[in-house]
Design an enzyme around this catalytic site. Structure first.
Site, PDB file in Angstrom:
ATOM      1  N   HIS A  77       0.881  -1.180   0.039  1.00 44.64           N
ATOM      2  CA  HIS A  77       0.121  -0.092   0.071  1.00 44.64           C
ATOM      3  C   HIS A  77       0.712   1.090  -0.127  1.00 44.64           C
ATOM      4  CE1 HIS A  77       0.602   0.994   4.213  1.00 44.64           C
ATOM      5  NE2 HIS A  77       0.589  -0.398   4.430  1.00 44.64           N
ATOM      6  N   CYS A  98       2.453  -5.066   7.269  1.00 44.03           N
ATOM      7  CA  CYS A  98       2.445  -4.696   5.311  1.00 44.03           C
ATOM      8  C   CYS A  98       3.462  -4.183   4.807  1.00 44.03           C
ATOM      9  CB  CYS A  98       1.067  -4.029   5.364  1.00 44.03           C
ATOM     10  SG  CYS A  98      -0.387  -4.933   5.779  1.00 44.03           S
TER      11      CYS A  98
END
Length: 533
Positions: free
Chosen positions: A425, A444
């Site tokens: 992301h 992440c």
């Protein structure tokens, strides 16, 4: 080894049978039955090997005196003699030959028959998909390894040329071959005394002179970064060599040999060789079709790449999980299915209860950019809640952050649904990408150039990928765009990297995982040639 030593044993046992029975076929048949029984007993606890022999009616594939059996024995011994080339445990072939030469009964012969089959299966599985079981080494290595079926190995081996079959087993990707070459280079360096004395200095910079500079110069020469030189001063050639070394080790290449640079200069060739052997094992774990187009995220060098037909077509910096127990990024493979533009951040419960609940208990108006959602999906007014009544277990709310440029996920996320809740992301924290070590996330993978990454993915399905992306972005609403061609994603951990061009480069063992893999390899019998054992 003598090419016919096992045939002699087989013929001798059969000669005993024939002479004892005056050549009567009934006794010969009993010997065949005895051999089958001995094979069945020896293979009883070897499930896949036993399955092969049951299907094969317990016929020998190694211990006969046929040309086929001889060819199989030669091929296996040749492969086992070179197991060390692959960083595998080395078999004591002389001890095995001694056992074979002492065969004196049908029972012994059956045991040797099964021993050969076990050796083949172990070698095939080890060289094809690794010696170790990744999940037993570190909880963050959640990669699943596809092991060859032992019965199928034996069957395939008997149905084709033994030499050709054995050549099909190791990984065929070019990275593996380049690592093997680096292994040979490092072994040669070790045999010739290594890279010389360590550089005993806290820092060195251009213009300096002295014994430490001479030690740096000599070490750079032996490492292959500098041509032979008599310079006693940190001159332009040494500075250029240092810059190249820094680039090869993921350091800021300013040409100044600071503490971090000297730490890498002083790493021994033995330790680098261990990193290469670990990388080879990890390559075996990923010995599968990676996808004509795939995404390759190497945690240790903080990059994410798009690879098309073996060529890197896009690369960006990344930020990975912090080096703390519950935030390290895991290693696994999955398939990217879609991207979400203007994403909502659904705060993981672990973050909500460990980080945000204590803040809300101290100040109900803390983190005001986040919304509290009850079990019925309604936004909760904070002034109506006494947060001090809740524990991490009893906290009844979900926490969400609506789409915005301040969203923790930035303006786009790339989804490959998995049980670890890991994805790639954007992020509003752009300054982190300038850091040398970029381990700051909750697990992440944050991308330095997420828009360009999105354009590259959409280029396969849109004539104007940039317009496709920004048309969705400009709505400011959460929008999902499916990838018409799903893309495999491989999150890996390589501290030794062998690029298509140039020298092998090295990275820090940021999570300490490679140290664990190396210990496991040593416990499995892997040794540094000329160093261990």
């Amino acid at each position: 080894m003598r090419s016919t030593f096992l045939s002699y044993a087989f013929v001798a046992v059969n000669a005993i049978a024939v002479s004892a029975s005056s050549g009567e076929p009934v006794y010969a048949q009993s010997m065949v039955s005895a051999f089958a029984q001995s094979v069945a007993e020896a293979a009883a606890r070897e499930g896949e090997v036993a399955a092969f022999y049951r299907a094969n009616a317990y016929q020998p594939i190694w211990t006969g005196d046929s040309e086929e059996d001889l060819a199989r024995r030669k091929a296996l011994f040749a492969a086992l003699s070179k197991a060390g080339d692959h960083g595998l445990p080395v078999i004591d072939l002389e001890a095995l030959k001694t056992r074979i030469s002492n065969v004196g009964s049908v029972r012994d012969l059956g045991a040797i028959e099964v021993e050969f089959s076990k050796l083949l299966v172990d070698y095939a599985q080890n060289v094809n998909s690794g010696i170790l079981t990744p999940g037993r080494i570190d909880e963050g290595i959640v990669r699943k390894v596809n092991r060859l079926d032992g019965a199928e190995v034996l069957k395939g081996f008997t149905l084709t040329s033994p030499d050709n079959y054995l050549k099909t087993l190791p990984p065929k990707n070019a990275e593996y071959s380049r690592l093997m070459r680096e292994k040979l280079r490092l072994e040669a360096a070790i045999q010739h005394g290594g890279w010389g004395p360590k550089v005993l200095a806290k820092a060195l910079k251009p213009g300096q002179s002295g014994d430490a500079v001479i030690a740096l110069r000599n070490r750079l020469v032996r490492m292959g970064y500098l041509n032979r030189s008599a310079s006693r001063t940190y001159d332009a050639s040494i500075q250029e060599a240092v810059q190249q070394l820094q680039a090869d080790h993921g350091l800021t290449n300013d040409g100044v040999a600071g503490a971090g640079t000297l730490a890498q200069v002083n790493v021994s060739p033995e330790k680098r060789l261990a990193s290469v052997l670990v990388a080879m094992e990890r390559e075996r774990w990923t010995n599968f079709e990676r996808g004509a187009r795939h995404i390759w995220v190497n945690l240790t060098d903080f990059t994410a790449k798009i690879v098309d037909g073996g060529t890197v077509t896009f690369q960006t910096r990344s930020v990975i999980g912090k080096n703390v127990s519950d935030q390290r990024s895991p290693e696994f493979s999955d398939v990217m299915e879609h991207m979400v533009i203007n994403p909502t951040w659904n705060v993981p419960r672990s973050i909500a209860t460990k980080e945000y609940l204590p803040m809300l208990q101290r100040n109900p108006n803390a983190v005001s950019h986040l919304k509290l959602i009850d079990r019925r999906g309604r936004v909760v007014k904070r002034d109506a809640v006494d947060f001090t009544k809740f524990t991490a277990r009893s906290f009844p709310f979900a926490i969400k952050q609506p789409p915005s440029s301040r969203n923790a996920l930035g303006l786009v996320k790339f989804m490959f649904p998995n049980k670890y809740n890991i994805y790639l992301h954007d992020t509003p924290s752009k300054s982190l990408f300038a850091r040398e070590v970029r381990a700051f996330s909750h697990g992440c993978i944050r991308l330095g150039d997420p828009f360009d990454f999105a354009y590259a993915l959409l280029a396969k399905q849109s004539r104007n990928p940039k317009a496709t992306f920004h048309n969705a972005l400009d709505t400011r609403r959460e929008t999902q765009i499916a990838l018409e061609q799903h893309v495999p994603v491989h999150i890996v951990y390589r501290t030794a990297i062998a690029p298509a061009k140039g020298r092998v480069t090295y990275r820090r063992d940021i999570y300490g995982r490679d140290a664990k893999v190396w210990e496991a390899l040593k416990n499995a019998g892997v040794a540094l040639p000329g160093v261990d054992g």
